[in-house]
Structure formats: C-alpha cells, structure tokens
Design a protein around this motif. Structure first.
Motif, PDB file in Angstrom:
ATOM      1  N   ASN A 243       0.860  -1.178   0.000  1.00 44.65           N
ATOM      2  CA  ASN A 243       0.000   0.000   0.000  1.00 44.65           C
ATOM      3  C   ASN A 243       0.899   1.231   0.000  1.00 44.65           C
ATOM      4  O   ASN A 243       1.616   1.490   0.968  1.00 44.65           O
ATOM      5  N   TRP A 244       0.884   1.967  -1.105  1.00 47.82           N
ATOM      6  CA  TRP A 244       1.769   3.106  -1.295  1.00 47.82           C
ATOM      7  C   TRP A 244       1.057   4.406  -0.955  1.00 47.82           C
ATOM      8  O   TRP A 244      -0.157   4.522  -1.143  1.00 47.82           O
ATOM      9  N   LEU A 245       1.833   5.365  -0.485  1.00 51.94           N
ATOM     10  CA  LEU A 245       1.304   6.690  -0.173  1.00 51.94           C
ATOM     11  C   LEU A 245       2.260   7.740  -0.734  1.00 51.94           C
ATOM     12  O   LEU A 245       3.465   7.684  -0.482  1.00 51.94           O
ATOM     13  N   VAL A 246       1.724   8.672  -1.496  1.00 50.62           N
ATOM     14  CA  VAL A 246       2.525   9.764  -2.038  1.00 50.62           C
ATOM     15  C   VAL A 246       2.008  11.071  -1.441  1.00 50.62           C
ATOM     16  O   VAL A 246       0.799  11.305  -1.363  1.00 50.62           O
ATOM     17  N   CYS A 247       2.933  11.889  -0.975  1.00 46.93           N
ATOM     18  CA  CYS A 247       2.574  13.165  -0.365  1.00 46.93           C
ATOM     19  C   CYS A 247       2.455  14.220  -1.468  1.00 46.93           C
ATOM     20  O   CYS A 247       3.409  14.449  -2.222  1.00 46.93           O
ATOM     21  N   VAL A 248       1.302  14.859  -1.537  1.00 53.35           N
ATOM     22  CA  VAL A 248       0.990  15.789  -2.622  1.00 53.35           C
ATOM     23  C   VAL A 248       0.764  17.180  -2.052  1.00 53.35           C
ATOM     24  O   VAL A 248       0.064  17.352  -1.049  1.00 53.35           O
ATOM     25  N   ASP A 249       1.353  18.169  -2.688  1.00 51.12           N
ATOM     26  CA  ASP A 249       1.102  19.564  -2.342  1.00 51.12           C
ATOM     27  C   ASP A 249       0.774  20.338  -3.606  1.00 51.12           C
ATOM     28  O   ASP A 249       0.438  19.740  -4.642  1.00 51.12           O
ATOM     29  N   ALA A 250       0.863  21.655  -3.550  1.00 56.44           N
ATOM     30  CA  ALA A 250       0.496  22.493  -4.701  1.00 56.44           C
ATOM     31  C   ALA A 250       1.678  22.788  -5.610  1.00 56.44           C
ATOM     32  O   ALA A 250       1.585  23.651  -6.467  1.00 56.44           O
ATOM     33  N   SER A 251       2.771  22.063  -5.481  1.00 58.63           N
ATOM     34  CA  SER A 251       3.958  22.333  -6.292  1.00 58.63           C
ATOM     35  C   SER A 251       3.849  21.681  -7.663  1.00 58.63           C
ATOM     36  O   SER A 251       3.077  20.739  -7.872  1.00 58.63           O
ATOM     37  N   LEU A 252       4.657  22.168  -8.587  1.00 57.13           N
ATOM     38  CA  LEU A 252       4.681  21.596  -9.931  1.00 57.13           C
ATOM     39  C   LEU A 252       5.295  20.201  -9.937  1.00 57.13           C
ATOM     40  O   LEU A 252       4.952  19.352 -10.757  1.00 57.13           O
ATOM     41  N   SER A 253       6.233  19.959  -9.016  1.00 56.65           N
ATOM     42  CA  SER A 253       6.919  18.662  -8.983  1.00 56.65           C
ATOM     43  C   SER A 253       6.048  17.543  -8.435  1.00 56.65           C
ATOM     44  O   SER A 253       6.441  16.379  -8.505  1.00 56.65           O
ATOM     45  N   ALA A 254       4.871  17.859  -7.870  1.00 57.80           N
ATOM     46  CA  ALA A 254       4.008  16.821  -7.297  1.00 57.80           C
ATOM     47  C   ALA A 254       3.554  15.835  -8.365  1.00 57.80           C
ATOM     48  O   ALA A 254       3.367  14.648  -8.077  1.00 57.80           O
ATOM     49  N   LYS A 255       3.383  16.297  -9.601  1.00 52.72           N
ATOM     50  CA  LYS A 255       2.953  15.402 -10.663  1.00 52.72           C
ATOM     51  C   LYS A 255       3.990  14.316 -10.922  1.00 52.72           C
ATOM     52  O   LYS A 255       3.647  13.166 -11.208  1.00 52.72           O
ATOM     53  N   LYS A 256       5.251  14.673 -10.824  1.00 58.24           N
ATOM     54  CA  LYS A 256       6.317  13.682 -11.014  1.00 58.24           C
ATOM     55  C   LYS A 256       6.242  12.622  -9.912  1.00 58.24           C
ATOM     56  O   LYS A 256       6.392  11.425 -10.179  1.00 58.24           O
ATOM     57  N   LEU A 257       6.014  13.058  -8.683  1.00 63.47           N
ATOM     58  CA  LEU A 257       5.900  12.111  -7.565  1.00 63.47           C
ATOM     59  C   LEU A 257       4.708  11.174  -7.763  1.00 63.47           C
ATOM     60  O   LEU A 257       4.794   9.974  -7.494  1.00 63.47           O
ATOM     61  N   ILE A 258       3.601  11.725  -8.246  1.00 60.86           N
ATOM     62  CA  ILE A 258       2.402  10.915  -8.445  1.00 60.86           C
ATOM     63  C   ILE A 258       2.648   9.859  -9.516  1.00 60.86           C
ATOM     64  O   ILE A 258       2.294   8.680  -9.348  1.00 60.86           O
ATOM     65  N   ARG A 259       3.259  10.262 -10.629  1.00 60.30           N
ATOM     66  CA  ARG A 259       3.530   9.295 -11.697  1.00 60.30           C
ATOM     67  C   ARG A 259       4.520   8.232 -11.226  1.00 60.30           C
ATOM     68  O   ARG A 259       4.380   7.051 -11.548  1.00 60.30           O
ATOM     69  N   TRP A 260       5.549   8.635 -10.472  1.00 57.82           N
ATOM     70  CA  TRP A 260       6.533   7.678  -9.964  1.00 57.82           C
ATOM     71  C   TRP A 260       5.851   6.655  -9.055  1.00 57.82           C
ATOM     72  O   TRP A 260       6.102   5.454  -9.146  1.00 57.82           O
ATOM     73  N   THR A 261       4.967   7.127  -8.187  1.00 52.20           N
ATOM     74  CA  THR A 261       4.266   6.226  -7.274  1.00 52.20           C
ATOM     75  C   THR A 261       3.324   5.301  -8.029  1.00 52.20           C
ATOM     76  O   THR A 261       3.187   4.117  -7.686  1.00 52.20           O
ATOM     77  N   ALA A 262       2.679   5.823  -9.074  1.00 54.63           N
ATOM     78  CA  ALA A 262       1.785   4.984  -9.872  1.00 54.63           C
ATOM     79  C   ALA A 262       2.555   3.846 -10.529  1.00 54.63           C
ATOM     80  O   ALA A 262       2.083   2.683 -10.557  1.00 54.63           O
ATOM     81  N   ARG A 263       3.730   4.149 -11.050  1.00 59.19           N
ATOM     82  CA  ARG A 263       4.535   3.096 -11.670  1.00 59.19           C
ATOM     83  C   ARG A 263       5.003   2.075 -10.634  1.00 59.19           C
ATOM     84  O   ARG A 263       4.989   0.862 -10.882  1.00 59.19           O
ATOM     85  N   ALA A 264       5.407   2.558  -9.470  1.00 56.48           N
ATOM     86  CA  ALA A 264       5.874   1.649  -8.427  1.00 56.48           C
ATOM     87  C   ALA A 264       4.743   0.759  -7.918  1.00 56.48           C
ATOM     88  O   ALA A 264       4.915  -0.454  -7.731  1.00 56.48           O
ATOM     89  N   ALA A 265       3.567   1.353  -7.693  1.00 56.74           N
ATOM     90  CA  ALA A 265       2.430   0.565  -7.212  1.00 56.74           C
ATOM     91  C   ALA A 265       2.020  -0.481  -8.239  1.00 56.74           C
ATOM     92  O   ALA A 265       1.670  -1.616  -7.892  1.00 56.74           O
ATOM     93  N   GLU A 266       2.080  -0.112  -9.511  1.00 58.95           N
ATOM     94  CA  GLU A 266       1.742  -1.077 -10.560  1.00 58.95           C
ATOM     95  C   GLU A 266       2.778  -2.201 -10.629  1.00 58.95           C
ATOM     96  O   GLU A 266       2.442  -3.376 -10.780  1.00 58.95           O
ATOM     97  N   ALA A 267       4.038  -1.843 -10.488  1.00 60.95           N
ATOM     98  CA  ALA A 267       5.096  -2.855 -10.560  1.00 60.95           C
ATOM     99  C   ALA A 267       4.997  -3.862  -9.428  1.00 60.95           C
ATOM    100  O   ALA A 267       5.264  -5.058  -9.606  1.00 60.95           O
TER     101      ALA A 267
END
Length: 885
Positions: A243-267
C-alpha cells in the motif's frame, strides 16, 4: 470520476440496453512509423473477410502510401466536422458510430485531445463509450502517451506530452499487440519520407528521432508490455499486499511524484493513496488550482485522493500511515534545503515510522514563472491596513497610560505582543502580522525608550531586547495565523461531519422517494450555496426533477433546459460525472454527478456553475460524493422497502383472491342447491304436488335466483371499483330521492318487513354517483333484514352535519359479534372464522360498500346498537371530493 477515471469501466451500460461490453485491442509502439496503423488495418481486412461488420471510425489523415492502400477496401463511417479556431477539423463521429453500431470500429490515435465542441475532451473517453455500448474497438497508441511515463519521456526527449491516456485504461485492454522494429530501420523509414513530410524530417532527426531516444523509448515500450503480461498472470490474492502513499502539495513537482508512485504501485501490484496535508497555510488561487490538478491526476492514475488537516506535516503523515496500513511512502527531495532549525521531513518520518519504507524522489526546486510579479493588490486591503494601524495606535495609548501609572517597560512590551496576536487574528494572511511586528518594535523604541521620540537608544542591552521582541512577535504572529487557519478548516470539516450526520438521520426517517429528494436538494443548496437539481429518473423517459434555485442565481433555470437534460441522460447512461469542470460535455451550465448503488444509477445530482462563482473545488466534489453515497443508501433502502411492500401487497391480494373464491363457492353452493332441489321436486313430483306446494317451490327458486343475481352484481361492482382505470360519475343528487329509491327496491324484495325512514325537511344536494350510493343503502338494508332475523326492523336516517351528510342504517336484530365487527369490511376475512352454518355471506357486499364510500371521499363504520342489532354509518362530503369530480 471527472477525468474519466477507473470506475467508469465498471459503470457499463446502466440502462440495461447492452449488457455485453465491447473488446478493446491496442496496437502499441514506441514511436510514430513503427507500423501500428498498418497492422491494425491488416487485421481489420482479415476480420472483414470473415464476415465481421468492421468499420473505420477514424484514421490519421496523413497516412502513408501503404497504409492508405490497406484502408481503401474497408467501409468507413463519415467523420464529424468541427470548427476550431477558424479551421474546419474532421473528428470522430461518436454518435454516428453508436447509431450504426458495427461489431468492430477502428479508432486511430487513442491519446488524441478532442477540440472544443466535442462531447468528451479525450478520445479515449469516446472509446470508453463505444465499449460500453457493446462495440469492440481497435486502436493505436505510443509509449510516450502513457500518463505514468510522461515525466520519464519528457526527461529523455526534452519534450512534454500533452496528449496522454491513464494507465488503468491501457491496463484493462483485452489485448495488447506490441508493434516493434529496429531503431535503425525506423530512422531509415523516416529518411525515406515514409513517416513525415520532407520539411519535417530534419527537425525530427535532430530532436525526437535520435538513436539514443528511440532505444530508450523502445525499452520502455517493451517493459510496459512485459509488465502488463506479468500483472495479468498475478493472482488476485497478490494484489493489495503493498500500500503506497505519495505526499501531494500544490507544487509543480508533485505530478512527477504521483507518476513515480503509480509506476511503483503497478510494478508491485499494489494500490496507492495521494495524501495532501492542509497545514493551515492559506493558498493563492494559482496554488489551489494546481493542487486540484495534482489530485485529479492522482485519481486519473487510480489513486485514492485524501485530504487531512495537521499543523505538523511529518506527524500527520505518520499517523495516517499507521491507521491506513501504508507500507511505502513517497516524498520529494530537492537540493534546496529550506529548513534552518529542526530535522528534515524524511528524518522525522524515519524516526516515527520504523517499519515503513520511505522513498525520496529527486525533484527540481520550484521556479517562478516569467512575468509573475508580486502584487500588493492581492495581499493588501484597506480594511486590514486600518485594523493594523488601529491596533498599534491603541497599544501605544494603553502603554502610555501604563507608563504614567509607573508600570515597567516589560509590561509595555507585553502590550505590544498582545496587539500583534490580536492583529494576526483579525487580519488575513501573514503579511500584516509581519509588518505589525516591525512597527511594534519601532514604536516601542520611538515612544518609550530614551532618548524619547528618536530611533536611537543609549541604554545597553536594549538592541537585544528589540531583537527578542521582534522574534517573539513574528513567531507569535505566524503561530496565530496558522492556528486561525487550522481552526477555520476544522470548523468546516466539523460542519461537514455534522451535516452528514444530520442528513443521514433525516434520510433514514424519510418515508418515500419524494421526501428523500426534497431533503437532499435542500441540504445541498444550503451547503454549496448553488442552485440544485435532482433527477431520480432518466429525463428521456420521465421528467420529474426536484429543482431548488438559489436567490442570487437568476439564470439557474438553465438546468432544466433540453440541452441540460441531454447531459443528465448521458450521465444516467454511462454512470460518470459530466458537465461543467469535467472532460465530458463541459459546455453545460451545471456539474452533474451520478448517485450509484450496487452498480445502478439511482439518480443524478446537478449543481449550477454560474460565471459569477468559481468552479466547484476538489474539496466540494469530494464532499458531494460523500453526500451522494448517503443519498444512494437512502434511495436503495427506500427502493427495497417499496419492493417489499409490493410483494406484501401482491401476497395479500393473492390471499384475498383465494378467500374470495372460497367465499363465492360457499355462497353459490347454498342457493344453487336450493334451486336444484326445488326444480328436481317439481319435475319428479309434478302430479303429486298440490298448487300451494308448487307455488312455494317456484317462489324459492325465484328468491334464490334473485339473490344470485344481486351477488353477481356485487362481484362485478367490486371488480369495477378495484380497476385502476375506474372513475366515478358524480352529479348533484337529492339525498331524499336516493334514499327513497333504495327503500322502495328493498321493500319490493322483502314485503311485509318494517323499514322506517327519516330525512331532513329541507332538500339536500350532494355531489355523488347516485347509482353506487343507492347500491350501498340496498346492501346495508338487505344485510340487516336477512341476517338480523325475521322480526328485525330497520331504520334509515339522514342528517346534515358541518360539511358532510350522515347516513345511518340501524336494525334491532341479532347483531354482529365484536370479533367479526373489526374485520367486517375486509372483503371475506369476516367469513373465515366459521362458514359451515351460514347460508349467505356478508363480506363481499360490505367490502363493496366500503370501496364505494372511500371512492367518494367519505368514511364508513359499524357500531353496536345499544338496543340490540347493528348500526352502519357512513358520511359523504358536501364539497365534491369524489374521484372524477
């Protein structure tokens, strides 16, 4: 989901027209020109040869020569012309394909963004509708258009892809066919002009189509296809172990974290949650919009979007992780360190979560966009400025009073600190607290430190005092603002919780669908301060919406227009949100969300989005979903209750039907037996019987026949009144005439019996069906004479009450036992206790009487006559309340 999220695939065709979902086949490649469209057309020609109804829905207009030759022999559905930026575009005709409804349709360029004017913003959403309609789709897509790989592709090719599809849509394809060629061969095809026009070849070769880029993209495509095969082979029991958790805020870099977590959770075949911690810091409009985009991206990648409140970021994350069973946490890390005091976020998480893995992903420091300037207009207001000046002046005056009273300087410092706390509390944001802190130090120095009225000081140690005072003031101000913001968010969440509890309690107490709809719309209008419409049924079939208009939204009636009803119909059909602020039918005037329970759309909620008000925020959407789930449970409960009542009514009708048949059988047997016996005696003993005996037998046959005729008439009347299409034919009738006609008919059937009549002296007119009321009086008098005994007498009385006329039929006969009197008008239930010794039944006639009186809007009751016998009393309204009036 607004962005065409994962639950859309589960919605299917909720109207039940096409239960079978179409198959999705994706031709997958790593770059343009690898042969995806060619392979798709080649398979399509084979299917066409086998007799499959396969059509071309959309093909890229700039096709290669070989591709165009393959497409020439395939039937095509005409494209739809869309005017976009003064250019006529040929796009996929979604409605045309749905009308034609082929077995298979070819749709090129799955990740294409539709222009304005199309129903959906993304082409994959069009494909989803086709699949829901039972149409299979062959389509093409490249690896750079997969959403979770977007940032990786951007890093490799130095170009960001704006046309993407969510990973869940790709992963749920029924078949993925990887189309692959060597990068050298692909570059050769490009140089030969088989991919792009000549003027674009050199640009492509120097930017995207370089050999290193193509090799990396090829590897990514191969891995993506292999990961899908691996995922398909995993057992369901393996899912959810991580069960993965990604911390999201209002920054532009949050999208990169979300995509990275999505790939990791899928893997790792797990799920992931996007967590935003509201720390109390106020966000700008730009930050709010960016945060909404980040959370929507997370939902698009199949994440659960969660927002919690907490003053300490690490503590809030760790507590949520412990409660949710999170095994992996993803946070961003840039080279820029903002912390001066205390430990870093990752260090705190390592300390608080010893059994959870922490993943740090490198992110770039936030850069301010060119042209973005600090605007005082957005942060300074005259009201807050006046509050700051007033607080500082008041603090100075109070300090002057304290100084004259001989109170020390340390207390004057406390007065200014108190003023800063109050100032931070009554103003917006951090700016006024900071400015006020500086001015407070300066005013303290100017007015109360020697030499007075200068900014110099000759006393040793006071510069340190000023510094400490400034630090304390700034810290106090910041903490006060943060606490104020946290308190505001806590109040909002408490209000939401209270509303949910109150709404749930009232929904459980609602007795019908209409009460649920009115209660829900009323609460939503108060909560969101917007006009609300609730459709419990598809408006294409039945238009019975509940609409409440907010006072400040004069144009909210647009929610009831035909174009808006078409959007509601789409939501009913697809089970997904649509309308304003979504990717589907975004030109609508409202935001429409389906209310779903057990895979069935039970209704659609619509909120009006006017130009004067902002679009519905992500938090409001989440709260609307929570309300929708409560409403769904209430509607489902009411639906099940209605179905249960229908079953009970049907069972009761079946029981009464059986009782009726048994009662009729018993009542028919006695007179038929008498008729048979009398007629047999006449036929067999015709010469032996004297005239008097023959006359008696004939009279008995006649009486039994008349009774049978009246019984059949009663049965016909019962069935006629029970018919749903039955309507009365009321007219103004004189009460005296109706009573007189009924009494004359009964006297003719019972000659020699005493029937007393009493009517008012004045003529009374009542709007009624005279024939039916006359039959009621006849039935009541006949029952009294027939079952009260041979010596029973009958009194028929009418009298005028306030707004009604009262009819009374009284006898002094044997009477009716109290136990039977309670079920006297139940049809045949009164006859169930004992039937053996009864010659004729009462139930059918009395049930008929009750039905007639109720149809007239009156009341009827049976009472015990104190002098012996029974009193039947019924009333008819004078106001003309009869059905059919």
């Amino acid at each position: 989901m607004d962005k065409g999220g994962e639950p859309a695939l589960e919605s299917g065709n909720r109207d039940g027209q096409n239960e079978k979902r179409g198959k999705l086949k994706i031709y997958f490649g790593y770059a343009a020109g690898v042969g995806k469209t060619y392979a798709m057309l080649n398979d399509a020609r084979e299917e066409l040869a086998r007799g499959v109804d396969i059509r071309i829905g959309y093909l890229e207009p700039h096709m290669r020569k070989e591709t165009a030759e393959l497409a020439a022999g395939l039937p095509q559905i005409p494209l739809k012309s869309i005017r976009h930026r003064d250019i006529d575009l040929a796009e996929l005709d979604l409605d045309g394909i749905l009308d034609e409804h082929p077995d298979v349709v070819l749709v090129d360029e799955l990740a294409h963004n539709n222009p304005e004017g199309m129903r959906n913003r993304k082409r994959y959403q069009d494909v989803s509708e086709l699949l829901d309609a039972g149409i299979s789709v062959y389509t093409t897509v490249n690896v750079q258009h997969i959403e979770s790989l977007n940032d990786l592709v951007s890093g490799v090719t130095d170009s960001e892809m704006t046309e993407t599809i969510p990973d869940w849509f790709f992963d749920r394809a029924d078949q993925i066919r990887l189309i692959d060629i060597e990068p050298d061969e692909l570059i050769k095809r490009l140089e030969e002009g088989k991919i792009y026009f000549k003027d674009s070849i050199q640009v492509a070769l120097t930017h995207f189509f370089t050999k290193p880029n193509l090799r990396i993209l090829r590897e990514m495509a191969t891995r993506k296809a292999a990961d899908r095969i691996s995922s398909s082979n995993q057992k369901e029991a393996c899912r959810g172990e991580t069960n993965w958790l990604v911390c999201v805020d209002a920054s532009l870099s949050a999208k990169k974290l979300i995509r990275w977590t999505a790939r990791a959770a899928e893997a790792f075949h797990g799920s992931f949650t996007a967590l935003h911690v509201a720390s109390g810091k106020s966000l700008s409009k730009e930050e709010i919009e960016r945060l909404r985009e980040n959370m929507e991206l997370a939902e698009e990648l199949s994440a659960e979007a969660v927002t919690i409140t907490g003053s300490e970021l690490a503590t809030a994350i760790s507590e949520y992780a412990k409660l949710s069973g999170v095994t992996n946490i993803v946070i961003g890390k840039s080279k820029k360190h903002n912390r001066i005091l205390g430990e870093e976020l990752e260090d705190t998480l390592f300390r608080l979560l010893d059994k959870t893995e922490i993943h740090m992903v490198k992110t770039a420091p936030e850069k301010t966009k060119r042209g973005t300037r600090f605007s005082l207009r957005d942060t300074i207001s005259w009201s807050d400025t006046f509050k700051m000046l007033f607080a500082l002046v008041l603090a100075t005056l109070v300090s002057e009073v304290l100084l004259r009273l001989g109170i020390g300087d340390q207390n004057i410092i406390m007065v200014y600190l108190l003023a800063i706390v109050i100032l931070s509390r009554i103003t917006t944001g951090y700016l006024y607290g900071i400015i006020g802190s500086f001015f407070a130090v300066l005013m303290f120095n100017f007015f109360f430190m020697r030499p007075l009225y200068t900014f110099d000081t000759i006393q040793a140690g006071y510069p340190v005092t000023y510094g400490i005072m400034l630090i304390v003031a700034l810290t106090t101000s910041a903490l006060t603002v943060r606490i104020k913001n946290l308190a505001k968010q806590a109040v909002i969440r408490e209000k939401h919780t209270e509303i949910l509890y109150e709404l749930n309690r009232k929904l459980l107490a609602a007795q019908n669908i209409q009460a649920i709809l009115e209660l829900s719309t009323n609460y939503m209008m108060r909560l969101f301060a917007r006009s609300v419409v609730f459709y419990p049924k598809d408006p294409e079939n039945e238009s019975n919406a509940v609409f409440l208009q907010a006072e400040d939204e004069a144009k909210a009636g647009e929610l009831l227009t035909e174009s808006e009803k078409a959007v509601v119909h789409w939501v009913f059909h697809n089970g997904k949100a649509a309308g304003k602020s979504t990717d589907t039918l975004s030109g609508a005037a409202g935001y429409y969300m389906p209310v779903i329970a057990q895979g069935q759309v039970l209704g659609v909620i619509g909120l009006y989005v006017s130009r004067e008000k902002d679009a519905i925020s992500q938090e409001d959407r989440n709260f609307l979903r929570m309300i929708g789930s409560q409403i769904a449970l209430a509607l489902l409960k009411q639906k099940l209750s209605d179905e249960q009542n229908e079953i009970l009514v049907a069972a009761e009708k079946e029981k009464m039907r059986g009782n009726l048949l048994r009662a009729v059988s018993h009542d028919l047997r006695t007179p038929l037996t008498g008729i048979l016996g009398a007629s047999s005696a006449l036929l067999e003993n015709e010469t032996k019987l004297d005239g008097e005996m023959k006359t008696k037998l004939v009279r008995d046959i006649k009486e039994d026949s008349e009774w049978l005729i009246r019984m059949v008439e009663n049965l016909l009347s019962v069935t006629r009144i029970s018919d749903e299409e039955f309507t009365l034919k009321p007219e103004n009738e004189a009460v005296e005439e109706i009573v007189g006609e009924a009494v004359e008919r009964v006297r003719a059937r019972f000659p020699g019996r005493e029937i007393n009549v009493q009517v008012p002296n004045e003529v009374i007119f009542v709007r009624m069906d005279g024939t039916l009321i006359e039959q009621v009086l006849i039935n009541l008098m006949e029952n009294a004479l027939r079952h009260g005994g041979e010596a029973a007498r009958v009194w028929v009385t009418t009298m005028l009450a306030k707004n009604e006329v009262q009819f009374t039929v009284k006898d002094d006969g044997k009477g009716i036992p109290p136990k039977k009197r309670t079920h006297l008008f139940d049809g045949v239930s009164a006859l169930e206790a004992s039937r053996v010794d009864q010659s004729r039944g009462l139930g059918i006639g009395l049930s008929l009487c009750m039905s007639i009186i109720q149809a007239h809007g009156g009341k009827m009751e049976a009472l015990e006559n104190p002098g012996g016998g029974t009193i039947f009393r019924f009333t008819l309204p004078l106001g003309g309340n009869a059905d059919g009036d």
